[in-house]
Design an enzyme around this catalytic site. Structure first.
Site, PDB file in Angstrom:
ATOM      1  CD  GLU A  16      -3.467   1.273  -1.981  1.00  0.00           C
ATOM      2  OE1 GLU A  16      -3.869   0.178  -1.556  1.00  0.00           O
ATOM      3  OE2 GLU A  16      -4.080   2.340  -1.797  1.00  0.00           O
TER       4      GLU A  16
ATOM      5  CG  HIS B 181      -1.969   0.918   1.339  1.00  0.00           C
ATOM      6  ND1 HIS B 181      -1.794   2.266   1.146  1.00  0.00           N
ATOM      7  CD2 HIS B 181      -3.278   0.753   1.616  1.00  0.00           C
ATOM      8  CE1 HIS B 181      -2.957   2.877   1.311  1.00  0.00           C
ATOM      9  NE2 HIS B 181      -3.866   1.975   1.597  1.00  0.00           N
TER      10      HIS B 181
HETATM   11  C1  BG6 Z   1      -6.960   2.181   0.370  1.00  0.00           C
HETATM   12  C2  BG6 Z   1      -8.434   1.927   0.193  1.00  0.00           C
HETATM   13  O1  BG6 Z   1      -6.245   1.107  -0.150  1.00  0.00           O
HETATM   14  O2  BG6 Z   1      -6.658   2.311   1.759  1.00  0.00           O
HETATM   15  C3  BG6 Z   1      -9.212   3.061   0.840  1.00  0.00           C
HETATM   16  O3  BG6 Z   1      -8.717   1.793  -1.188  1.00  0.00           O
HETATM   17  C4  BG6 Z   1      -8.812   3.215   2.293  1.00  0.00           C
HETATM   18  O4  BG6 Z   1     -10.607   2.791   0.741  1.00  0.00           O
HETATM   19  C5  BG6 Z   1      -7.312   3.399   2.358  1.00  0.00           C
HETATM   20  O5  BG6 Z   1      -9.486   4.320   2.853  1.00  0.00           O
HETATM   21  C6  BG6 Z   1      -6.765   3.556   3.779  1.00  0.00           C
HETATM   22  O6  BG6 Z   1      -7.164   2.512   4.589  1.00  0.00           O
HETATM   23  P1  BG6 Z   1      -6.792   2.527   6.123  1.00  0.00           P
HETATM   24  O7  BG6 Z   1      -7.375   1.266   6.730  1.00  0.00           O
HETATM   25  O8  BG6 Z   1      -5.289   2.544   6.200  1.00  0.00           O
HETATM   26  O9  BG6 Z   1      -7.396   3.792   6.695  1.00  0.00           O
END
Ligand code: BG6
Length: 286
Positions: free
Chosen positions: A259, A156
């Site tokens: 990502e 991510h």
């Molecule tokens: C992204 C998603 O990968 O991660 C989003 O597509 C999400 O929808 C974002 O808001 C962050 O997620 P988190 O759990 O780290 O707040």
């Protein structure tokens, strides 16, 4: 190669500097890469000034490892968003200087009573980070149990950009994507991806390299990948940034996530004794 150890909040930080780059990681907290700056260049990765650095919380920025599910758990939204690997305690297995002068860092996570409560499978997860002129992260899932299991996952990656409204991302043209902020409708990408509102998309059936062009920083970031046929592009924009406690209200302007994933119908089944690897390589082209 120089290796330093430090603390950031509750977390152990490892800082590696070699002939090519500086990289900071939280090896025991999610095997999390937090910073990567080729020598003489600015940090390529983005890290929120509001991020938590606590043992039970994810870090906002860098490269969280989302595993064994991407996003919300499909059946139980009480389970951690993006799986448990990013908040689990990993082991730092090895730091090695390669003949090329690059540095390889290997970290691993195995099934435990706590992981079995969240996900009933035996596994070993290995993350190998290679720090050189480029940054490579390879995440390998080994099925050490006796039943097949299915995973979705993401590297991510949060990138630093000067002004998200001025960047464009090439490589996803003509690809179908699921627009998660518009009823999960399937749409087709027309030209490069640009940003003037919230974006949260899973691009399907793509193994393409993405190139983030950032004219204000006078640089291009190239993200290439293996073992992945889906790519997520995310910027929370104004309202969602305001809802997130660990994300500054204005910070959305200076970041974008591209990502490397196995998401939605790109889920992978891993047979007993088998493994699956997903990797991303991040490079500056200017
Ligand atoms: C992204 C998603 O990968 O991660 C989003 O597509 C999400 O929808 C974002 O808001 C962050 O997620 P988190 O759990 O780290 O707040």
């Amino acid at each position: 190669m120089e290796v330093k150890h430090a603390m950031e909040g509750e977390l152990k930080l490892l800082i590696i500097e070699n002939d090519f780059a500086k990289c900071a990681l939280f090896p025991e907290h999610g095997a999390h890469v937090a910073e990567f700056a080729p020598t003489g260049k600015e940090n390529i990765l983005w890290l929120s000034e509001s991020s938590c650095f606590e043992g039970d919380k994810p870090i906002r920025g860098g490269i969280p490892i989302c595993w064994p599910w991407f996003g919300a758990h499909p059946a139980d939204s009480d389970k951690p968003s993006h799986g448990f690997a990013r908040i689990a305690k990993w082991t730092l297995d090895e730091i090695e200087e390669l003949d090329s002068g690059d540095t390889s860092v290997v970290m691993s996570l195995s099934g435990s009573p706590a992981s079995l409560e969240l996900w009933p499978h035996q596994f070993k997860l290995t993350s190998r980070v290679v720090i050189g002129e480029t940054l490579t992260l390879e995440l390998t899932t080994h099925n050490t149990g006796d039943e097949p299991f299915e995973i979705t996952e993401a590297l991510h990656t949060y990138f630093n950009v000067a002004d998200v409204t001025k960047i464009s991302i090439a490589g996803l043209e003509k690809k179908n994507y699921i627009d998660t902020i518009d009823d999960n409708k399937t749409k087709t990408q027309n030209g490069p991806v640009t940003f003037n509102s919230e974006v949260d998309r899973v691009y399907c059936d793509t193994q393409a390299e993405c190139v983030i062009s950032d004219p204000n920083m006078n640089r291009e970031i190239r993200v290439s990948k293996k073992g992945s046929a889906s790519t997520v592009v995310w910027n929370p924009w104004i309202a969602k940034s305001a809802r997130m406690a660990d994300f500054g209200d204005e910070e959305y302007k200076g970041m974008v996530c591209v990502e490397t994933t196995n998401a939605l119908n790109d889920a992978r089944t891993v047979a007993p004794g088998a493994s699956h690897s997903i990797s991303a390589k991040i490079a500056l082209s200017t």
